[in-house]
Design an enzyme around this catalytic site. Structure first.
Site, PDB file in Angstrom:
ATOM      1  N   CYS A 227     -53.805 134.253  87.051  1.00  0.00           N
ATOM      2  CA  CYS A 227     -53.804 133.994  88.485  1.00  0.00           C
ATOM      3  C   CYS A 227     -54.746 132.824  88.759  1.00  0.00           C
ATOM      4  CB  CYS A 227     -54.247 135.228  89.263  1.00  0.00           C
ATOM      5  SG  CYS A 227     -55.916 135.798  88.897  1.00  0.00           S
TER       6      CYS A 227
ATOM      7  N   CYS B 196     -58.792 128.458  88.083  1.00  0.00           N
ATOM      8  CA  CYS B 196     -58.837 129.390  86.948  1.00  0.00           C
ATOM      9  C   CYS B 196     -57.884 129.013  85.818  1.00  0.00           C
ATOM     10  CB  CYS B 196     -58.515 130.803  87.407  1.00  0.00           C
ATOM     11  SG  CYS B 196     -59.422 131.326  88.865  1.00  0.00           S
TER      12      CYS B 196
ATOM     13  N   HIS C 255     -65.040 135.484  82.474  1.00  0.00           N
ATOM     14  CA  HIS C 255     -64.029 134.511  82.900  1.00  0.00           C
ATOM     15  C   HIS C 255     -64.717 133.187  83.234  1.00  0.00           C
ATOM     16  CE1 HIS C 255     -60.798 132.566  84.876  1.00  0.00           C
ATOM     17  NE2 HIS C 255     -60.769 133.235  86.013  1.00  0.00           N
TER      18      HIS C 255
END
Length: 387
Positions: A373, A91, A343
């Site tokens: 995160c 991520c 995302h």
């Protein structure tokens, strides 16, 4: 050591992954489009002077495989002499791309870096082809590879209620919609070709994923998505699935001066940390704390925060851990976050940094912190200072 400054920062609109605007547009084309746009917006820079291109992408297979950074740069007709590398820290990939490009400049190995990231989650789903080693089960809970269950774990540990998660999700959509209506995303979004519901080619200049009609009653009716018996995390309080790309032009302060380019901000500090994979969503807390320590700053020195909203439960746990719950409405994700915008994994780090820079300028804030995160237990953070 050279100061690293941000010259430009842009992104595509966020397209819905299921049948959305970019369903017939490849990830390489989204990336190449932004690379060309950054260069056209900054004609003082000769493309051949870019020392390296760092591009984040998580699922490096199919159209995103075989070094998408290089594929996109070739499509963008950037000179062959300019190298390019694809970066993967899940991520945090495009924020890691920013760190890698900045670090090369800091130590004198480069003067100019083009960084960014992309993820087409409609074409290459997050779990496509993933095959975890069975031996990992000896040291890591199997559920640690299931992001929604890690959010459930944080909700239980930090007593994050279903009601507070739903309220946070509504806030994200409302703020993102308000920002869209006020043209607050206009400075960062680059109009990008896609297809409408009828398949007609058109240019999109707005985020397709925001649901302004989201309300507490609708969210309360949703079933838990990951733990059907005892869970509180739903699809509505999870980050949306979207497709998109982001890009930033960074260089040494001295090179910007010689080219006559005006820096928007400089990188004050960077940090990456590890944490227990079962609570991967808590990574922003130690990452932010380390970035603050390296910057010689305190939490109260930071005027604005961008926290990637992987899940409402995860975001609220981090805000609680950082002591930001009471100041959230004044300082955190003022234009909404990934629950509303989506995302796209490899895109998000540079995307939230771009949004943060624009908010810092609009609100005349000196310091801003962007943090995320990272799956399997990591956190990443960057502190920006306006110049």
């Amino acid at each position: 050591m050279e100061n690293v400054v941000i010259i430009d920062a842009v992104r595509t609109p966020m397209g819905r992954s299921k049948g959305g605007a970019f369903r017939q547009v490849r990830a390489e084309d989204l990336s190449a489009h932004l690379m060309r746009e950054v260069l056209s917006r900054n004609p003082e820079l000769n493309a051949a002077e870019i020392d390296d291109i760092y591009w984040g992408c998580v699922q490096q297979t199919l159209e995103q495989g075989f070094n998408i950074a290089r594929n996109a740069s070739l499509l963008a007709e950037i000179p062959h002499s300019v190298p390019a590398v694809t970066v993967n820290r899940l991520c945090g990939s495009s924020m890691q791309a920013l760190h890698d490009g900045a670090r090369a400049i800091m130590v004198g190995d480069a003067q100019v870096s083009l960084i960014g990231g992309v993820e087409h989650m409609g074409h290459v789903p997050m779990n496509h082809g993933v095959d975890f080693h069975p031996g990992m089960g000896r040291t890591v809970a199997k559920a640690a590879g299931m992001m929604g269950l890690t959010a459930e774990m944080l909700a239980k540990i930090h007593n994050i209620s279903r009601q507070s998660q739903d309220e946070f999700a509504v806030r994200s959509h409302q703020r993102a919609y308000a920002a869209t209506q006020a043209d607050h995303f206009a400075k960062e979004i680059v109009a990008t070709n896609g297809h409408d519901a009828d398949g007609i080619l058109k240019r999109f200049d707005f985020d397709e994923v925001i649901r302004p009609e989201t309300n507490l009653a609708g969210l309360a009716a949703l079933r838990p998505a990951f733990d059907p018996v005892n869970g509180t995390v739903t699809a509505g309080t999870s980050s949306a699935l979207s497709d998109g790309a982001s890009a930033m032009l960074i260089m040494s302060e001295s090179r910007a001066k010689s080219l006559g380019l005006t820096p928007r901000a400089r990188i004050r500090s960077m940090a990456v940390v590890g944490c227990d994979p079962s609570i991967m969503g808590y990574g922003p807390v130690p990452a932010s704390q380390l970035a603050l320590k390296r910057a010689g700053l305190k939490l109260e020195d930071i005027g604005l925060f961008e926290l990637n909203e992987a899940f409402a439960a995860q975001s609220l746990a981090c805000l609680k851990g950082l002591g930001l719950l009471e100041s959230m409405d004044d300082k955190v994700n003022l234009n909404g976050g990934a629950i509303a915008l989506g995302h796209p994994l490899g895109c998000s780090g540079a995307r939230i940094s771009t949004t943060l820079l624009n908010l810092m300028e609009r609100r005349d804030v000196q310091f801003g912190l962007a943090t995320m995160c990272i799956g399997l237990g990591q956190g990443i953070a960057t502190i920006f200072e306006r110049v």
